[in-house]
Structures are given as C-alpha cells and as structure tokens.
Design an enzyme around this catalytic site. Structure first.
Site, PDB file in Angstrom:
ATOM      1  N   GLU A  56     -12.803  -3.765  12.855  1.00  0.00           N
ATOM      2  CA  GLU A  56     -11.881  -2.738  12.944  1.00  0.00           C
ATOM      3  C   GLU A  56     -12.558  -1.408  12.680  1.00  0.00           C
ATOM      4  OE1 GLU A  56      -8.267  -2.776  10.432  1.00  0.00           O
ATOM      5  OE2 GLU A  56      -7.442  -0.850  11.380  1.00  0.00           O
ATOM      6  N   ASP A 108     -20.295   4.654   9.229  1.00  0.00           N
ATOM      7  CA  ASP A 108     -19.706   4.874  10.391  1.00  0.00           C
ATOM      8  C   ASP A 108     -20.053   3.872  11.336  1.00  0.00           C
ATOM      9  OD1 ASP A 108     -19.914   5.570  13.106  1.00  0.00           O
ATOM     10  OD2 ASP A 108     -20.761   7.668  12.751  1.00  0.00           O
ATOM     11  N   ASP A 131      -8.599   9.405  15.261  1.00  0.00           N
ATOM     12  CA  ASP A 131      -8.241  10.771  15.186  1.00  0.00           C
ATOM     13  C   ASP A 131      -8.409  11.393  16.547  1.00  0.00           C
ATOM     14  OD1 ASP A 131      -8.944  11.312  12.148  1.00  0.00           O
ATOM     15  OD2 ASP A 131     -10.661  10.286  12.961  1.00  0.00           O
ATOM     16  N   LYS A 135      -8.143  19.776  19.661  1.00  0.00           N
ATOM     17  CA  LYS A 135      -8.635  21.001  20.238  1.00  0.00           C
ATOM     18  C   LYS A 135      -9.480  20.629  21.361  1.00  0.00           C
ATOM     19  CE  LYS A 135      -7.579  23.904  16.100  1.00  0.00           C
ATOM     20  NZ  LYS A 135      -8.247  24.411  14.891  1.00  0.00           N
ATOM     21  N   THR A 202       1.140   1.347  11.298  1.00  0.00           N
ATOM     22  CA  THR A 202       0.384   1.802  10.380  1.00  0.00           C
ATOM     23  C   THR A 202       0.540   3.163   9.757  1.00  0.00           C
ATOM     24  OG1 THR A 202      -0.981   3.604  11.662  1.00  0.00           O
ATOM     25  CG2 THR A 202      -1.820   0.926  12.071  1.00  0.00           C
ATOM     26  N   LYS A 203       0.275   3.483   8.643  1.00  0.00           N
ATOM     27  CA  LYS A 203       0.517   4.686   7.645  1.00  0.00           C
ATOM     28  C   LYS A 203       0.730   5.950   8.598  1.00  0.00           C
ATOM     29  CE  LYS A 203       1.158   4.492   3.236  1.00  0.00           C
ATOM     30  NZ  LYS A 203       0.480   3.915   2.408  1.00  0.00           N
ATOM     31  N   GLU A 205       0.747   5.964  11.829  1.00  0.00           N
ATOM     32  CA  GLU A 205       1.587   5.975  12.983  1.00  0.00           C
ATOM     33  C   GLU A 205       3.134   6.232  12.524  1.00  0.00           C
ATOM     34  OE1 GLU A 205       1.836   1.837  14.029  1.00  0.00           O
ATOM     35  OE2 GLU A 205       3.165   2.347  15.803  1.00  0.00           O
TER      36      GLU A 205
HETATM   37  C1  LIG Z   1      -6.171   9.081  12.231  1.00  0.00           C
HETATM   38  S1  LIG Z   1      -6.882   7.966  10.898  1.00  0.00           S
HETATM   39  C2  LIG Z   1      -5.974   6.488  11.496  1.00  0.00           C
HETATM   40  C3  LIG Z   1      -6.067   5.496  10.350  1.00  0.00           C
HETATM   41  C4  LIG Z   1      -5.514   4.084  10.278  1.00  0.00           C
HETATM   42  N1  LIG Z   1      -5.998   3.502  11.465  1.00  0.00           N
HETATM   43  C5  LIG Z   1      -3.829   4.523  10.597  1.00  0.00           C
HETATM   44  O1  LIG Z   1      -3.296   4.114  11.724  1.00  0.00           O
HETATM   45  O2  LIG Z   1      -3.215   4.532   9.579  1.00  0.00           O
HETATM   46  C6  LIG Z   1      -8.248   7.431  11.709  1.00  0.00           C
HETATM   47  C7  LIG Z   1      -9.471   6.815  10.692  1.00  0.00           C
HETATM   48  O3  LIG Z   1     -10.788   6.470  11.302  1.00  0.00           O
HETATM   49  C8  LIG Z   1     -11.738   6.838  10.461  1.00  0.00           C
HETATM   50  N2  LIG Z   1     -12.753   6.933  11.635  1.00  0.00           N
HETATM   51  C9  LIG Z   1     -12.859   8.002  12.597  1.00  0.00           C
HETATM   52  N3  LIG Z   1     -14.331   7.688  13.055  1.00  0.00           N
HETATM   53  C10 LIG Z   1     -14.794   6.552  12.372  1.00  0.00           C
HETATM   54  C11 LIG Z   1     -16.170   5.994  12.388  1.00  0.00           C
HETATM   55  N4  LIG Z   1     -16.807   6.419  13.533  1.00  0.00           N
HETATM   56  N5  LIG Z   1     -16.377   5.114  11.661  1.00  0.00           N
HETATM   57  C12 LIG Z   1     -15.404   4.651  10.807  1.00  0.00           C
HETATM   58  N6  LIG Z   1     -14.211   5.214  10.479  1.00  0.00           N
HETATM   59  C13 LIG Z   1     -13.938   6.301  11.285  1.00  0.00           C
HETATM   60  C14 LIG Z   1     -11.320   7.887   9.808  1.00  0.00           C
HETATM   61  O4  LIG Z   1     -12.068   8.342   8.792  1.00  0.00           O
HETATM   62  C15 LIG Z   1      -9.869   7.630   9.497  1.00  0.00           C
HETATM   63  O5  LIG Z   1      -9.583   7.267   8.413  1.00  0.00           O
END
Ligand SMILES: C[S@@+](CC[C@H](N)C(=O)[O-])C[C@H]1O[C@@H](n2cnc3c(N)ncnc32)[C@H](O)[C@@H]1O
Length: 223
Positions: A56, A108, A131, A135, A202-203, A205
C-alpha cells in the site's frame, strides 16, 4: 554532474504524536517497522506464512489499512507512509491486535518499490486517496502518472491487481486515461465502480464525504 532531485508526491506534515502513538513506536516499532535500504527485501523472512503480498502507498492514519490486514489474515501487507502520527497509530492498532501479517516501511513508496521489491512479485497494490495536488502547478507531484504507473506495473505479478480510489474527479479521469494508454494493465470494470465491500471507508474519504465529495474506485489487472 549534479543529480536532479526527485519530485516528491507528499509533504511531510507536522503533526504531534500522541503519547500512545509515541509509546507504540518505541515499544512495538521493532516488530513492525522495516528500515528503507537500497537493496531487495527478503520477504520470506518477514512473515510467519508465505502468502500473497499486497503493497500500500500512503496509508495516512492507517485505520482502514489495519482493518484490511485484520480481515485478510491470508494476505501479507507491506505498507508505506511518511506521516509519523499515522505510523504510530497503525503500530498501536496492529500490536494491540497481535497482527503478524503487516510490516510498515516509513519511506517514500516509490523508492521502496524501486529498490526493495522484486519485479513481478506483488499480488496487489492499494492507493487510497493519493494527494490530489489540485493546483495546476502542483499537478506534476501527483503519484499516479505514466512513469510511476510503469514502475507499479513492473512490480505487480501477472494477474496482480491495482486498486485506486480518489475523491477528485479530474484526477480520477486522468488515472483512467494513463491506465488505458499503459502497456499491460487492463481496467477490470467499466472505468469506475462504487466502493467495494472489501475497501473500508478511510479517514480522508470520510472527511471528503462530509464536505459532499463523491468517490471513484478504479480496479485494474496486469496482463
Ligand atoms: C490524502 S492522504 C490519504 C491517506 C489514507 N490513504 C486515507 O485515505 O485516509 C495521502 C497519504 O499518502 C502519503 N503519501 C503520498 N505520497 C507518498 C509516497 N510517495 N510514499 C508514501 N506515502 C505517500 C501522504 O503522506 C499521505 O499520508
């Protein structure tokens, strides 16, 4: 020659760890955390049982990830995020439940895939609410693009499944387009589907839904 800095798809959010999250990392971190290294993981040494492996990207606070791993004890999970409170929360939930089918790499995910995961290896990759980078000038930071999708395809085994969910329509349409033009990945449904039962809300969502956002789930299979 100076190396170009990679474009990060996240910003490390500041967020205070609660006492319980900090304690979970200190006490149970060694059982759940895997350090990032530029070498292939010996997955067979990580879990009690050899079974399909799901990866994931970006579990956020980790509640849905915990529920998925708890419900599917016949699948192993390697999950990634860089958000410390989320890492603490996921370790707290997983240790309280004595989960043995989940490992966390706090790094990452793109580098983890590139260096630590064998090609043609993963049964599933989950990306829930990447994310959106709304923009225009930030669109280049979106996780799901042609290059990253090629990396994802390389790591999935034949018949492996990619599951993405987003609440941002332009991003959903862009994802469908890159999947359609990719080599070796086939949409399993007619573009979008409603949230399947096997994906808990998810949170991120839930917050979006309170603001009236719709949600798009996308499933695709390698081969
Ligand atoms: C918008 S949040 C959604 C989190 C969760 N999946 C949820 O639906 O509640 C996106 C998450 O992806 C993580 N993220 C973004 N790019 C990533 C990457 N390249 N590697 C690991 N995590 C990443 C961010 O730190 C963030 O916690």
């Amino acid at each position: 020659m100076e190396q170009k800095k990679p474009i990060r798809t996240y910003v490390k959010r500041q967020g205070r760890l609660t006492k319980a999250q900090k304690n979970a990392i200190e006490v149970h971190g060694p059982s759940f955390l895997i350090e990032f290294k530029e070498e292939l993981l010996k997955v067979e040494q990580l879990f009690l049982t050899e079974q399909p492996l799901c990866f994931e990207i970006g579990f956020g606070m980790g509640d849905a990830t915990f529920t998925i791993a708890h419900t599917n004890s016949d699948i192993n999970y390697i999950v990634t995020d860089v958000h410390q409170p989320g890492i603490g929360n996921l370790i707290k939930l997983s240790s309280a439940d004595n989960l043995t089918n989940i490992k966390i790499i706090p790094h990452d995910a793109l580098e983890v895939l590139q260096f630590m995961i064998k090609d043609n290896f993963l049964s599933k990759i989950n990306i829930f609410f990447p994310d959106p980078w709304h923009k225009k000038r930030h669109n280049k930071r979106r996780l799901v693009n042609k290059d990253n999708l090629n990396l994802i395809i390389k790591k999935l085994k034949d018949g492996g499944v990619l599951h993405i969910a987003t609440d941002w329509e332009p991003y959903a349409l862009e994802i469908i387009e890159v999947i359609k033009t990719s080599n070796n990945l086939t949409l399993t449904t007619n573009n979008f589907l409603e949230r399947p039962d096997f994906r808990p809300e998810t949170k991120y969502e839930s917050r979006g839904m309170r603001l009236g956002h719709a949600v798009w789930d996308i499933l695709a299979t390698k081969g």
